[in-house]
Design an enzyme around this catalytic site. Sequence first.
Site, PDB file in Angstrom:
ATOM      1  N   HIS A  82       0.847  -1.200   0.000  1.00 43.65           N
ATOM      2  CA  HIS A  82       0.000   0.000   0.000  1.00 43.65           C
ATOM      3  C   HIS A  82       0.878   1.243   0.000  1.00 43.65           C
ATOM      4  CE1 HIS A  82      -3.335   2.696   0.878  1.00 43.65           C
ATOM      5  NE2 HIS A  82      -2.492   3.300   1.709  1.00 43.65           N
ATOM      6  N   ASP A 161     -14.502   4.599   8.799  1.00 51.77           N
ATOM      7  CA  ASP A 161     -13.425   5.460   8.292  1.00 51.77           C
ATOM      8  C   ASP A 161     -13.937   6.344   7.167  1.00 51.77           C
ATOM      9  OD1 ASP A 161     -10.645   6.364   7.732  1.00 51.77           O
ATOM     10  OD2 ASP A 161     -11.082   5.351   5.846  1.00 51.77           O
ATOM     11  N   ARG A 168     -13.316  14.649   8.625  1.00 56.66           N
ATOM     12  CA  ARG A 168     -11.983  15.235   8.873  1.00 56.66           C
ATOM     13  C   ARG A 168     -11.605  16.203   7.752  1.00 56.66           C
ATOM     14  NH1 ARG A 168      -8.570  10.268   8.713  1.00 56.66           N
ATOM     15  NH2 ARG A 168      -6.828  11.715   8.806  1.00 56.66           N
ATOM     16  N   SER A 183      -6.817   5.382   9.839  1.00 54.14           N
ATOM     17  CA  SER A 183      -7.645   5.397   8.635  1.00 54.14           C
ATOM     18  C   SER A 183      -7.092   4.422   7.591  1.00 54.14           C
ATOM     19  CB  SER A 183      -7.675   6.833   8.095  1.00 54.14           C
ATOM     20  OG  SER A 183      -8.165   6.886   6.799  1.00 54.14           O
ATOM     21  N   LYS A 187      -8.568   0.063   6.700  1.00 51.33           N
ATOM     22  CA  LYS A 187      -8.956  -0.454   5.379  1.00 51.33           C
ATOM     23  C   LYS A 187      -8.045  -1.614   4.970  1.00 51.33           C
ATOM     24  CE  LYS A 187      -8.777   3.838   4.123  1.00 51.33           C
ATOM     25  NZ  LYS A 187      -8.906   5.231   3.814  1.00 51.33           N
TER      26      LYS A 187
HETATM   27  N1  URA Z   1      -5.309   8.274   3.298  1.00 47.36           N
HETATM   28  C1  URA Z   1      -6.290   7.681   4.021  1.00 47.36           C
HETATM   29  O1  URA Z   1      -6.850   6.665   3.612  1.00 47.36           O
HETATM   30  N2  URA Z   1      -6.615   8.240   5.186  1.00 47.36           N
HETATM   31  C2  URA Z   1      -6.037   9.348   5.679  1.00 47.36           C
HETATM   32  O2  URA Z   1      -6.383   9.795   6.747  1.00 47.36           O
HETATM   33  C3  URA Z   1      -5.018   9.961   4.904  1.00 47.36           C
HETATM   34  C4  URA Z   1      -4.685   9.385   3.721  1.00 47.36           C
END
Ligand code: URA
Length: 441
Positions: A82, A161, A168, A183, A187
Site C-alpha cells: 500500500h 473510516d 476530517r 484510517s 482499510k
Molecule cells: N489516506 C487515508 O486513507 N486516510 C487518511 O487519513 C489519509 C490518507
Amino acid sequence: MRMIEIILKKRNGGELSQEEINFFVKGYTSGEIPDYQASALLMSIYFQKMTDLETVYLTEAMMNSGDVIDLSTIKGIVADKHSTGGVGDKTTLVLAPMLASCGIPVAKMSGRGLGHTGGTIDKLESIKGFSADMKEEQFIKNVNEIKIAIAGQTGNLAPADKKMYALRDVTGTVDNISLIAGSIMSKKLAAGSQAILLDVKVGSGAFMKTEEDAFSLARLMVKIGTEMGRNTEAIITDMEQPLGRAVGNALEVKEAILTLNGKGPDDLYQLCITLGSELIMMTGNAETRQDAIDMLQNSVNDGRAFKKFAQFIQTQGGDINMVMDPELLPKAAYVLELKSAGTKYVKSIDALGIGNCALILGAGREKKDAAVDLSVGIYLNKKVGEKVFPDEIIATIHTNDLAKGEEALKKLSDSYCFSDEEVTKNRLIHGLVTKDGVKVY
Ligand code: URA
C-alpha cells in the site's frame, strides 16, 4: 456512556479506553452521534494526540465497522503493498504482476479516491473494458487461478473510516498521524492480506513532507498491523520529484507496460525490486534477499511479468490489444512542449507542482465522484540530475483543452529548478521500519 464525557476526557488530555473508543465509532457510524460531537472529539484528538494503544483501539473499531474480508481460502500467504500516495506512483501496476508471476498471490483492493491523478483502478480503466467490479468469490477464484486480482473497494469496507475521513476533510483534522495511520490501516486490515508492506512516501508530493513525520507514520502503522496479528513492514521512499516520467492515467499505464518489458524508468523499476524483494522475504518465498531480487529481475527479463499482466487484464475484461500495443491507449488531442533555453542540469522538480498540473488538466479529482480524463497528463523527459541542452524538450503536457494546457505549462515551468553545476540525484529509499526497529539509509 455519554459522548460529552468522552469529548471532555480527550479535550483535557486523558487517555480513552477501548470501550469509549468503540462507543464513539459505533455511535458515529450508525448516526446516533452527530457530526458536531464527532468533530469536537476529532479536534480534541488533533490537539491532545492519541497514545499508540488508543490508535490501535480506534483502528480495530473502524476495521470491524464493516466487512472484514476472509482470504483464508487462497493458497499461500497473500501479499499486499500500500502506498500512502504520490505523484506518478504506478508501482502497483508493475509490482503486482511481477509478484504474481513469481507465484506470490496478490489480492488487492484498490481505490479511486481523491488525488492528482486517478487511483490504481482509474489508471487500469484506461484499458478499454477493464473492470474491477467483482464479487468476493470471483476475486478469490482469480487469485487462486492466476495469482492476481485487483478489485474496487466494496462499499462496506471500514464504513466508519469513510464517514470519519469525509468529516476530517472539512473540519481541518486530516493531518494527525494517529488519525491517518488508523484510517489507512483499518482499510488494509479489513481487506484481509496476511503480509502488508507500506510504501510511505516522503517529500513535496507526499502527505508526509518531512522524514521525521514519515518515519513516525510508518512506525505507528507497523505497530498497529503487528498488534493486529499481521506481518507488517514499511519502506520510506522519495517523493520530492514524481516517480518515473509519466503522470496521468493512460500515460502511466503505458509506462508500467514499458517497465514490465524492461524498458521503463530506472527509479520505478528499482522501487518495484526493493518493495517486491521485501514482500518475498516477508512471505517466506526466498531464503536470501539476493534470491528474492533475482526472482523479480528474472520475471521481467524472461517476459513472465509482462505475460502475467496481460493475463490479468484479459481476465478482468480488458482489451488485450491495448496491452500489446500501448499506442492504442487513450491519447490527448494536443501535446505542448516545455523547451530549454540553455545548457544546464535539472536541480529539482517540485512533485506537488507537477501534481497540480495534472489536476488542472483533469487527470485527477478534487471532489469524490468527479470524472477523470484518462488521456491527459505530463511526461517528464528530464528528471533531477539530467543535463539539458538548448532547445531540448524538458517535458510535455498532454491536454484536450488548450487553455488548461497553457495554464499547466506555466505551472510545469515553475516546478522545474536548474543549476549550472552537476547535481546529485535524490535518494530513492530513505529507510525501513519493521516490528524490530528502524533502519535509516
Ligand atoms: N489516506 C487515508 O486513507 N486516510 C487518511 O487519513 C489519509 C490518507
